[in-house]
Design an enzyme around this catalytic site. Structure first.
Site, short mmCIF file in Angstrom:
data_model
loop_
_atom_site.label_atom_id
_atom_site.label_comp_id
_atom_site.label_asym_id
_atom_site.label_seq_id
_atom_site.Cartn_x
_atom_site.Cartn_y
_atom_site.Cartn_z
N GLU A 221 5.16 3.10 0.34
CA GLU A 221 6.59 2.93 0.55
C GLU A 221 7.17 4.21 1.13
OE1 GLU A 221 8.49 1.18 -2.75
OE2 GLU A 221 10.48 1.25 -1.82
N GLY A 222 7.98 4.05 2.16
CA GLY A 222 8.64 5.22 2.75
C GLY A 222 10.13 5.11 2.53
N TYR B 227 12.54 4.03 4.47
CA TYR B 227 13.25 2.83 4.92
C TYR B 227 12.35 1.61 5.04
CZ TYR B 227 11.10 3.56 9.45
OH TYR B 227 10.19 3.70 10.45
N ALA B 228 11.14 1.71 4.52
CA ALA B 228 10.22 0.59 4.69
C ALA B 228 9.21 0.52 3.56
CB ALA B 228 9.50 0.71 6.02
N VAL B 229 8.72 -0.69 3.34
CA VAL B 229 7.61 -0.89 2.42
C VAL B 229 6.43 -1.32 3.27
CG1 VAL B 229 6.78 -2.17 0.41
CG2 VAL B 229 9.22 -1.66 0.66
N VAL B 230 5.25 -0.77 2.97
CA VAL B 230 4.09 -1.06 3.81
C VAL B 230 3.08 -1.90 3.03
CG1 VAL B 230 2.26 -0.07 5.22
CG2 VAL B 230 4.47 1.09 5.06
N ASP C 141 8.39 15.45 14.22
CA ASP C 141 7.99 15.47 12.81
C ASP C 141 6.47 15.53 12.66
OD1 ASP C 141 8.35 15.60 10.10
OD2 ASP C 141 8.67 13.46 9.81
N LYS D 130 4.71 -3.28 8.10
CA LYS D 130 5.77 -2.39 7.64
C LYS D 130 7.06 -3.18 7.62
CE LYS D 130 7.18 2.40 8.43
NZ LYS D 130 6.78 3.64 9.10
N VAL E 20 0.80 -1.22 0.00
CA VAL E 20 0.00 0.00 0.00
C VAL E 20 0.83 1.27 0.00
CG1 VAL E 20 -2.05 -0.99 1.08
CG2 VAL E 20 -0.24 -0.04 2.52
N1 LIG Z 1 -0.59 2.05 9.72
C1 LIG Z 1 -0.79 2.21 8.41
N2 LIG Z 1 -1.96 1.88 7.88
C2 LIG Z 1 -2.17 2.05 6.54
N3 LIG Z 1 -1.27 2.54 5.69
C3 LIG Z 1 -0.07 2.89 6.17
C4 LIG Z 1 0.23 2.74 7.55
N4 LIG Z 1 1.49 3.16 7.75
C5 LIG Z 1 1.94 3.56 6.55
N5 LIG Z 1 1.02 3.39 5.59
C6 LIG Z 1 1.18 3.69 4.16
O1 LIG Z 1 2.49 3.41 3.76
C7 LIG Z 1 3.14 4.58 3.27
C8 LIG Z 1 4.59 4.58 3.70
O2 LIG Z 1 4.64 4.80 5.09
P1 LIG Z 1 5.97 5.11 5.88
O3 LIG Z 1 5.60 5.47 7.25
O4 LIG Z 1 6.91 3.99 5.68
O5 LIG Z 1 6.63 6.28 5.12
P2 LIG Z 1 6.23 7.79 5.03
O6 LIG Z 1 5.97 8.31 6.38
O7 LIG Z 1 5.16 7.94 4.02
O8 LIG Z 1 7.56 8.38 4.45
P3 LIG Z 1 8.90 8.64 5.26
O9 LIG Z 1 9.56 7.31 5.48
O10 LIG Z 1 9.68 9.50 4.34
O11 LIG Z 1 8.49 9.32 6.52
C9 LIG Z 1 2.35 5.72 3.83
O12 LIG Z 1 2.41 6.84 3.01
C10 LIG Z 1 0.94 5.16 3.88
O13 LIG Z 1 0.34 5.24 2.62
#
Ligand SMILES: Nc1ncnc2c1ncn2[C@@H]1O[C@H](COP(=O)(O)OP(=O)(O)OP(=O)(O)O)[C@@H](O)[C@H]1O
Ligand SMILES: [Mg+2]
Lengths: 420, 371
Positions: free
Chosen positions: B23-24, B26-29, B137, B44, B21
């Site tokens: 990707e950030g 350092y992680a794929v969600v 943040d 995550k 759903v």
């Molecule tokens: N608890 C969650 N429930 C549903 N979707 C989520 C959840 N956590 C993250 N996501 C989805 O995954 C994506 C990536 O999340 P993640 O927290 O890894 O990175 P980010 O905060 O978007 O970016 P960064 O790592 O730069 O802060 C998010 O943008 C969101 O769409």
């Protein structure tokens, strides 16, 4: 998390009982002649961590965190099946990050290689590329179950005590020693009013806490109790402080009148400390202080006894390089008012093992005075040889499963493959 | 398989992983489910597979704090397990975030809705601060919203402890538009007040439906801030000219908040102004904020289940993230021209936002090293 210890992972998942500790060492126990060696290894490894931490310029608190990580890792693994040295490097690396003073991975590898290849350890094969350490970091964090918040006794010490002649808001010069905590609920009890300690006494309590990491106390007791035990031992063993307390209890009947002077005694203490020290300290109600803490004093006494037995053991361990310790403040163990070993693993207790350390002492305090115990002294060289032998024997057993022991060549490797 | 592995594989079996759903850094969600209950979860997966440089600082911080925190308004970490060479965090699944809600032009916010989101934000933050944790943040994108309307603080990748005061910290934290002036001036000793400033900016954004202080660079951020709130005087903020990176950025007069927030109640503006006080020590605290008359005056905060919600849920979300530059032709809050607002915030000037973040996120070597 800084205040709520009782809601922490530290309290909920990582305070264990003695049976769990024994179970954790069960495999290692198969490969040592005398279980006491495992306690010496606990000292030895803590010293290695501390040395590596100092080379990496880590604060004491970070070193303490690394040591707790190490102990927790070995609740789930055995020395004979892992390489404790790469584990140590990973513990320092992760602790530095978890405590917000990261060291570069390359730097950790370099310092670890140089320390471990030194005379004491003679390890020539420590991997020089980052990826091995990074891989170990992953296993470590996994086995730690991502619980990276560690509570330490230092904060309790600095909350409960202050250096004589300073006040709460004097924490400017303090560095790590002496940071005042913002007023918030105190998780360890309801005491207010800090105990004033002479500078040397505060230092001693600090060092006693450092020393406790050489045992497994951090897995057995909440850190605030360890801190209180350290304060308790300091009051008993710090000579000038003890003298003061004794003088105080003699002067007790007259002291109430001195009460109002307490807060304003600062200039007096600057002027001529020795002459008025008794008066100044006299209104510190030590017993009241402990009572206010709302902790079990018998439990504190037990922890204090365990600290003393650690020193008794440590007395028989010789390693080059000076560590800052409170050990030398402790009287030779025979003079100690406590029976070493209560509640902890007894020294060479009844079991008829062919203990090469001090055989036949049958549970009595093994060493008296300094003569005639050359072969009782344990050194890093002996322990390194022991580790090697443990590993070899383990490997042999694994290669010939006839022994009936479970086979697990390289746990880490296997785990990686398994979970694929 | 030994006991440790067994425990892990049992934990692993409790969860299933469906499609990706998001990707950030350092992680794929992934979306997933709890096998026993069918409950939706987010998994995550922290990327460590190549073992090059070790675990990212943000990954370390995120697990460190999420393992300890437990509060209705903080994202819940349900479990952790490892697979192959990955760490997996099992999080409660959260459908949307406040940024998406703010941008959804089909939604209308009532003052009671804003009050409800603010209350939940302050409750989550008060809990963190009570435990001596700074978030560092806060922004609408990191305030996630559950299907029942509960708002949760998420993304603890920049969080840190501040229980032992007197430690130097990096000032390269907080996404620029939500960053307080003391950090822009390079302050290295700061406290919970930095998060409060961010909440103030979010508060304003909820009313304006567009970022309140959208600076284009760190320098411009100061200008934007002072243009909106007036240049601070020495009286107002003693000593600020002595901060490490202080630079004079020109004299801007104070304009009453009322000029911009025309429809807001007096209580609302009073709380907003207390969040945006220049002198960090005089800025309102989270606990104090929760006791502010704003939260006791009418209208009562909306019940979370009654709050406006985007209809396009998580499924469409990943798509939007790629190309979704919601065109906002609404003029900014009396500050910048439309330019910075036109870009979707997530992608806005990725260069410097990411750069400043990754500096902090990577390694902060600036700690005082004491033996
Ligand atoms: N608890 C969650 N429930 C549903 N979707 C989520 C959840 N956590 C993250 N996501 C989805 O995954 C994506 C990536 O999340 P993640 O927290 O890894 O990175 P980010 O905060 O978007 O970016 P960064 O790592 O730069 O802060 C998010 O943008 C969101 O769409
Ligand atoms: Mg985020």
């Amino acid at each position: 998390m800084a205040t709520d210890f009782w809601a922490s992972s530290h309290y909920k998942r990582w305070i264990v009982d003695r049976a769990t500790l024994r179970q954790a060492r069960a495999d290692d126990l198969l490969y040592v002649d005398d279980p006491e060696y495992l306690d010496f290894l606990a000292i030895f490894f803590a010293n290695v961590i501390s040395k590596l931490g100092k080379k990496l310029l880590l604060r004491q608190r970070v070193i303490a965190t690394a040591t707790v990580f190490f102990r927790r890792f070995y609740l789930k693994n055995s020395y004979c099946e892992t390489d404790p040295f790469i584990v140590i490097a990973a513990c320092c690396y992760v602790a530095a990050k978890a405590e917000e003073s990261p060291a570069h991975i390359k730097n950790v590898v370099t310092e670890a290689r140089s320390l471990f290849s030194s005379e004491n350890y003679g390890i020539k094969h420590f991997p020089s590329d980052n990826s091995k350490l990074a891989e170990m970091e992953f296993y470590l964090v996994d086995d730690l179950e991502c619980d990276l918040t560690i509570f330490h006794p230092y904060r309790t010490l600095m909350t409960l005590c202050r250096k004589e002649g300073t006040s709460d808001d004097d924490d400017a010069e303090a560095g790590e020693l002496g940071v005042g905590i913002e007023s918030g609920p105190r998780y360890w009890g309801n005491g207010d009013g800090q105990l004033e300690l002479q500078e040397g006494a505060l230092q001693m309590a600090w060092f006693i806490i450092n020393d406790t990491y050489r045992s497994e106390l951090c897995l057995l007791y909440p850190p605030h109790l360890i801190a209180i035990a350290a304060i308790y031992l300091t009051l008993v063993l710090h000579v000038p402080t003890r003298a003061t307390i004794q003088a105080q209890s003699q002067a007790e009947p007259e002291t109430p009148t001195l009460q109002p002077r307490r807060r304003s005694s600062r200039q007096a203490s600057n002027a001529s400390a020795p002459s008025n020290i008794n008066q100044k300290k006299s209104n510190q109600d030590i017993i009241g202080f402990f009572a206010e803490l709302n902790v079990s004093m018998p439990l504190i006494a037990t922890i204090a006894q365990e600290i003393i037995s650690l020193y008794a053991l440590w007395d028989r361990y010789k390693e080059d390089g000076n560590v800052e310790t409170a050990k030398n403040s402790f009287p030779a163990q025979t003079a100690s008012p406590y029976t070493p070993g209560t509640g902890s693993k007894r020294t060479l207790s009844g079991t008829s093992r062919s203990g090469s350390l001090n055989s036949g002492s049958g549970g009595e305090t093994p060493i008296e005075g300094g003569e005639d115990n050359e072969d009782n002294v344990v050194t890093p060289a002996i322990l390194m040889a022991l580790l090697m032998k443990m590993k070899e024997n383990r490997a042999a057993d694994v290669a010939h499963p006839a022994s009936g022991r479970p086979v697990a060549v390289n746990k880490m490797l296997e785990r990686t493959q398994l979970s694929g | 398989m030994d006991a440790v592995e067994k425990a892990n594989s049992e934990r692993q079996k409790k969860w299933t992983k469906d499609q990706k759903v998001g990707e950030g850094t350092y992680a794929v969600v992934y979306r997933g489910r709890e096998v026993s209950t069918g409950r939706k979860v987010a998994i995550k997966k922290i990327k460590v597979s190549q073992f090059k440089d070790g675990l990212d600082m943000s990954a370390i911080r995120e697990v460190k704090y999420l393992r300890e925190l437990q509060h209705q308004n903080v994202i819940e970490l349900l479990d952790v397990f490892s697979s192959k060479t990955n760490l997996n965090l099992v999080l409660e699944f959260l459908d949307t975030d406040l940024e998406m809600i703010i941008k959804d032009r089909t939604l209308v916010f009532l003052p009671a809705d804003i009050k409800s989101w603010m209350a939940m934000t302050f409750r989550g933050l008060e809990y963190c601060h009570r435990n001596f944790i700074l978030h560092r943040d806060l922004k609408p994108n990191n305030l996630l919203v559950a299907s029942d309307g509960q708002l949760k603080l998420a993304d603890f990748g920049l969080a840190r402890d501040f229980a032992d005061p007197g430690y130097k910290m990096t000032c390269q934290v907080i996404t620029r538009w939500y960053r307080p002036p003391e950090l822009l001036f390079g302050s290295r000793y700061y406290s919970a007040a930095v998060d409060i400033w961010s909440v103030g900016c979010i508060f304003a954004e909820l009313m304006l439906r567009t970022p309140y202080l959208p600076g284009e660079s760190d320098m411009d951020q100061l200008k934007t801030t002072f243009r909106a709130l007036g240049t601070p005087t020495e009286e107002e903020w003693p000593g600020h000219t002595k901060l490490p990176d202080y630079v004079p950025v020109g004299q801007f007069p104070k304009t009453p908040l009322r000029d911009l927030f025309t429809a807001a109640s007096a209580d609302t503006l009073n709380l907003l102004s207390k969040c945006l006080v220049y002198e960090p020590r005089k800025r309102i605290g989270a606990k104090e904020a929760l006791n502010h008359p704003y939260f006791f005056a009418l209208p009562n905060p909306s019940h979370p289940s009654k709050l406006p919600k985007s209809s396009n849920m998580a499924s469409t979300r990943a798509l939007e993230e790629v190309d979704g530059n919601v065109d906002q032709n609404v003029a900014g809050p009396a500050v910048k021209a439309a330019a910075p607002n036109r870009l979707k915030r997530k992608l806005n000037s990725p260069g410097d936002e990411l750069a400043s973040r990754s500096i902090a996120r990577r390694l902060d070597f600036s700690q005082p090293k004491q033996p």
